[in-house]
Design an enzyme around this catalytic site. Structure first.
Site, PDB file in Angstrom:
ATOM      1  N   ASP A 116       0.814  -1.222   0.000  1.00 60.22           N
ATOM      2  CA  ASP A 116       0.000   0.000   0.000  1.00 60.22           C
ATOM      3  C   ASP A 116       0.850   1.276   0.000  1.00 60.22           C
ATOM      4  O   ASP A 116       0.570   2.222  -0.739  1.00 60.22           O
ATOM      5  CB  ASP A 116      -1.005  -0.001   1.155  1.00 60.22           C
ATOM      6  CG  ASP A 116      -0.331  -0.106   2.515  1.00 60.22           C
ATOM      7  OD1 ASP A 116       0.847  -0.512   2.577  1.00 60.22           O
ATOM      8  OD2 ASP A 116      -0.979   0.223   3.523  1.00 60.22           O
ATOM      9  N   SER A 118       3.996   1.748  -1.111  1.00 51.52           N
ATOM     10  CA  SER A 118       4.646   1.949  -2.416  1.00 51.52           C
ATOM     11  C   SER A 118       3.616   2.350  -3.452  1.00 51.52           C
ATOM     12  O   SER A 118       3.894   3.163  -4.344  1.00 51.52           O
ATOM     13  CB  SER A 118       5.314   0.671  -2.916  1.00 51.52           C
ATOM     14  OG  SER A 118       5.835  -0.064  -1.885  1.00 51.52           O
ATOM     15  N   THR A 139       2.296  -8.210  -0.539  1.00 50.52           N
ATOM     16  CA  THR A 139       2.525  -7.974   0.893  1.00 50.52           C
ATOM     17  C   THR A 139       2.169  -9.237   1.663  1.00 50.52           C
ATOM     18  O   THR A 139       1.104  -9.825   1.429  1.00 50.52           O
ATOM     19  CB  THR A 139       1.709  -6.802   1.468  1.00 50.52           C
ATOM     20  OG1 THR A 139       1.768  -6.870   2.900  1.00 50.52           O
ATOM     21  CG2 THR A 139       0.244  -6.798   1.070  1.00 50.52           C
ATOM     22  N   ILE A 140       3.065  -9.633   2.548  1.00 48.18           N
ATOM     23  CA  ILE A 140       2.740 -10.808   3.367  1.00 48.18           C
ATOM     24  C   ILE A 140       1.542 -10.501   4.263  1.00 48.18           C
ATOM     25  O   ILE A 140       0.853 -11.402   4.696  1.00 48.18           O
ATOM     26  CB  ILE A 140       3.933 -11.279   4.230  1.00 48.18           C
ATOM     27  CG1 ILE A 140       4.338 -10.235   5.268  1.00 48.18           C
ATOM     28  CG2 ILE A 140       5.112 -11.677   3.373  1.00 48.18           C
ATOM     29  CD1 ILE A 140       5.228 -10.800   6.373  1.00 48.18           C
ATOM     30  N   ASP A 141       1.285  -9.213   4.531  1.00 47.60           N
ATOM     31  CA  ASP A 141       0.213  -8.839   5.461  1.00 47.60           C
ATOM     32  C   ASP A 141      -1.182  -9.079   4.863  1.00 47.60           C
ATOM     33  O   ASP A 141      -2.168  -9.153   5.589  1.00 47.60           O
ATOM     34  CB  ASP A 141       0.331  -7.358   5.846  1.00 47.60           C
ATOM     35  CG  ASP A 141       1.710  -7.001   6.378  1.00 47.60           C
ATOM     36  OD1 ASP A 141       2.419  -7.919   6.821  1.00 47.60           O
ATOM     37  OD2 ASP A 141       2.068  -5.820   6.331  1.00 47.60           O
ATOM     38  N   ARG A 185       1.531  -6.451  10.618  1.00 44.74           N
ATOM     39  CA  ARG A 185       1.180  -5.073  10.989  1.00 44.74           C
ATOM     40  C   ARG A 185      -0.234  -5.023  11.554  1.00 44.74           C
ATOM     41  O   ARG A 185      -0.570  -5.833  12.395  1.00 44.74           O
ATOM     42  CB  ARG A 185       1.365  -4.114   9.799  1.00 44.74           C
ATOM     43  CG  ARG A 185       2.803  -4.058   9.304  1.00 44.74           C
ATOM     44  CD  ARG A 185       3.073  -2.850   8.461  1.00 44.74           C
ATOM     45  NE  ARG A 185       3.106  -1.655   9.271  1.00 44.74           N
ATOM     46  CZ  ARG A 185       4.185  -1.209   9.923  1.00 44.74           C
ATOM     47  NH1 ARG A 185       5.325  -1.868   9.834  1.00 44.74           N
ATOM     48  NH2 ARG A 185       4.141  -0.125  10.640  1.00 44.74           N
TER      49      ARG A 185
HETATM   50  O1  F6P Z   1       4.586  -5.086   5.718  1.00 44.68           O
HETATM   51  C1  F6P Z   1       5.361  -6.251   5.710  1.00 44.68           C
HETATM   52  C2  F6P Z   1       6.119  -6.405   6.990  1.00 44.68           C
HETATM   53  O2  F6P Z   1       6.848  -7.614   6.935  1.00 44.68           O
HETATM   54  C3  F6P Z   1       5.252  -6.350   8.262  1.00 44.68           C
HETATM   55  O3  F6P Z   1       4.546  -7.541   8.469  1.00 44.68           O
HETATM   56  C4  F6P Z   1       6.310  -6.018   9.288  1.00 44.68           C
HETATM   57  O4  F6P Z   1       5.763  -5.370  10.412  1.00 44.68           O
HETATM   58  C5  F6P Z   1       7.203  -5.077   8.543  1.00 44.68           C
HETATM   59  O5  F6P Z   1       7.043  -5.351   7.167  1.00 44.68           O
HETATM   60  C6  F6P Z   1       8.656  -5.213   8.885  1.00 44.68           C
HETATM   61  O6  F6P Z   1       9.343  -4.212   8.219  1.00 44.68           O
HETATM   62  P1  F6P Z   1      10.939  -4.100   8.192  1.00 44.68           P
HETATM   63  O7  F6P Z   1      11.430  -5.113   7.202  1.00 44.68           O
HETATM   64  O8  F6P Z   1      11.162  -2.715   7.745  1.00 44.68           O
HETATM   65  O9  F6P Z   1      11.426  -4.402   9.573  1.00 44.68           O
END
Ligand code: F6P
Length: 361
Positions: A116, A118, A139-141, A185
């Site tokens: 979202d 990007s 996104t894995i989320d 998240r």
């Molecule tokens: O948005 C994907 C994600 O993996 C989230 O699940 C997680 O909170 C975040 O990115 C972690 O981000 P970074 O790689 O910047 O620590």
């Protein structure tokens, strides 16, 4: 005339990005005879001089890319073209350089694979510079609206479920309460799905409030019924019972960095339940590993559709998976909303029917 198209990946990586890059390259070259350029590190490759890009061909996009995690193009979460970090630490608007890069490379369109954040940035850049943009959701989320699935989610839930499979025997051997903290998240999809698939007794997600007392009573009942261990799956962004957020500080892009709420939960359970507990924070392993078959298929179908959309000049849209079809939806409609877990949805009902405590619903 043969088109020249660019591909970029931006935001956090996940499994399946390379499968999408391969699919775009193969379809664009084999079906349309176009030239394909991979822009390195998101839009940063268009901003830097000399520009950072690589030509993608049938030779350098072989089937090994289907199987590999990460992104061969690199990615960034901190180099927003509108607030681009300079060497002296200040941030400047470099969006004009990115737009100029698009023109210098003589691109007819860009396919941006992102989440979202990007998508918001790339859409703003495209509107400002008249860039023909098609987006692919990753996104894995799985929190992007308008699509049932985004690239990376299936692999993440598979990894999280496997972690539950590994925690269960050790929980049983030691009569422990094992807490698995997963990413996601503000969306609880990974916790909910891996919790159901992995046999959790308790699943806590940001969308549903919970009570420590209810969790303790639930585990006491499990113990009374003759089982002396329990499994809990928890989303990284759940709040404490008092409403506080457990954070590890901020990322370079100023987003909160979650992580550690599982230990808070263990402390509470040790205090009020007198249980032997252990917390596991799964972290970035959820973003790596070989993409599952579903992620490879999703990424490949998305890549093909994105290329066809360029051929049809259908820009400003994101590909989406809906009811076993790949469709095009306006990017604006995707970033305007958010796809969290529906507390009244089928998976919450399923979890409750399995006797899982999912919070106060
Ligand atoms: O948005 C994907 C994600 O993996 C989230 O699940 C997680 O909170 C975040 O990115 C972690 O981000 P970074 O790689 O910047 O620590």
């Amino acid at each position: 005339m043969a088109k020249r198209i660019g591909i970029l990946t931006s935001g956090g990586d996940c499994s399946g990005l390379n499968s999408a890059i391969r699919a775009i390259t193969l379809h664009a070259i084999q079906h349309y005879g176009w030239e394909v350029f991979g822009i390195l590190k998101g839009t940063s490759g268009l901003i830097r001089r000399p520009m950072e890009y690589t030509q993608l061909t049938l030779q350098n996009c072989d089937s090994s890319m289907l199987r590999s995690a990460g992104t061969i193009l690199g990615s960034t979460t901190k180099e927003n073209p509108f607030f681009f970090p300079s060497e002296d630490g200040s941030k400047t608007d470099r969006s004009d350089d990115a737009i100029m890069g698009y023109r210098e490379l003589k691109l007819d369109a860009i396919i941006a694979i992102g989440g979202d954040g990007s998508m918001r940035i790339n859409s703003r850049l495209a509107k400002k510079g008249g860039i023909n943009l098609v987006c692919i959701p990753k996104t894995i989320d799985n929190d992007l609206a308008q699509t049932d699935y985004s690239i990376g989610y299936h692999t993440a839930i598979t990894v999280a479920t496997e972690a539950m499979d590994r925690l269960q025997p050790t929980a049983a051997s030691h009569n422990r309460v094992m807490v698995l903290e997963v990413m996601g998240r503000d969306a609880g999809h990974i916790a909910l799905v891996s919790g159901i698939a992995g046999g959790a007794d308790v699943i806590l997600i940001p969308e549903i409030p919970y009570k420590i007392e209810s969790i303790c009573n639930h585990i006491k009942n499990i113990n009374k019924a003759g089982r002396s261990f329990a499994l809990i799956t928890v989303s990284e962004a759940i709040k404490t019972e008092e409403g506080g957020q457990v954070l590890r500080g901020k990322s370079l892009n100023d987003r909160p960095r979650y992580g550690g709420v599982s230990q808070y939960l263990c402390n509470q359970l040790e205090e009020f339940l007198n249980a032997d507990t252990r917390a596991t924070v799964l972290g970035h392993v959820q973003r790596g590993g070989q993409p599952t078959a579903q992620d490879r298929i999703l990424a490949t179908a998305f890549g093909v559709k994105a290329v066809d959309m360029i051929a049809e000049q259908d820009f400003g849209k994101m590909v989406a998976w809906r009811n076993n079809e790949v469709v095009a939806v306006p990017i604006d409609s995707t970033i305007a909303t958010y796809n969290g877990v529906n507390p009244n949805g089928v998976l919450i009902k399923t979890a409750k029917a399995m006797g899982i405590y999912v919070g106060e619903v």
